[in-house]
Design a protein around this motif. Sequence first.
Motif, PDB file in Angstrom:
ATOM      1  N   TYR A  86       0.838  -1.187   0.000  1.00  0.00           N
ATOM      2  CA  TYR A  86       0.000   0.000   0.000  1.00  0.00           C
ATOM      3  C   TYR A  86       0.881   1.248   0.000  1.00  0.00           C
ATOM      4  O   TYR A  86       1.841   1.338   0.773  1.00  0.00           O
ATOM      5  N   PRO A  91      -3.467   0.538  -3.467  1.00  0.00           N
ATOM      6  CA  PRO A  91      -2.772  -0.723  -3.726  1.00  0.00           C
ATOM      7  C   PRO A  91      -1.763  -0.559  -4.860  1.00  0.00           C
ATOM      8  O   PRO A  91      -2.101  -0.096  -5.951  1.00  0.00           O
ATOM      9  N   ASP A 122      -6.981  -6.371  -0.181  1.00  0.00           N
ATOM     10  CA  ASP A 122      -6.772  -6.292   1.263  1.00  0.00           C
ATOM     11  C   ASP A 122      -7.011  -7.611   1.974  1.00  0.00           C
ATOM     12  O   ASP A 122      -6.805  -7.709   3.187  1.00  0.00           O
TER      13      ASP A 122
END
Length: 230
Positions: A86, A91, A122
């Motif tokens: 991140y 992302p 995630d």
Amino acid sequence: MPNFNNFVATDWRSGKDRIYFFFKDTNTYSRFDLGDHRVPEGYPEAIKESTWPGFHENAKHLRFGFTTTDVGNSDGSDDFTWLFYYRDETPMVCKYDQDQDKAVAHYRVENSIWAPLLPYFDRIVAGTWWQLTGKKFLFRFLLNDGHYLSFDFLKNQLTREEITATSMPGLERFKHRIITAAQNDRTFADSYYYIFLNRGQFLIYNIQQNRLHSGPHAMNDDAWPGLFRD
């Protein structure tokens, strides 16, 4: 001792096969040489420009990584480590050239060849090249919700399945304990997938046979010599 509840493992195929362990709490890493079955002297080492050029600033935010061969090699190199992280809340993925030993590109995941992974980003805790006969570029990603993704790179097809006694035999009992994983691409035998669990344990999963080979085993200096140095 490194924190084995907050680390990322990733494989490396250029030259001698190895596994890198990134310890995010201390921003350090170790190199486990698979042929020698040990971590060389001098590790763990700080993650900095001289050790991970072009990626060092993002290592604390690393989520998972894996190696590909002959994927995204327009610049003439074969082996890349893809390091997913991140940047703030975005992302990202770093394309790390193993032959040059440096980062050569950073992409938003949505603009990369791995864009189909974005909805699950995630939840992904590990990924690897799932090399099977007749499936040249198949990848598998383990999720933290008891499921996995299969990504056929050539067809650009992504499927999500639950980890069960049928889909990934032997792993179903541990599917909510997975921290990270890395592959040992053995030359004259089936490839092993080392799946690291919380509570200081790991599994050995046979990729070609698609079943648990052994485990859980204790994470200790007998299993991973040199990895537990301060």
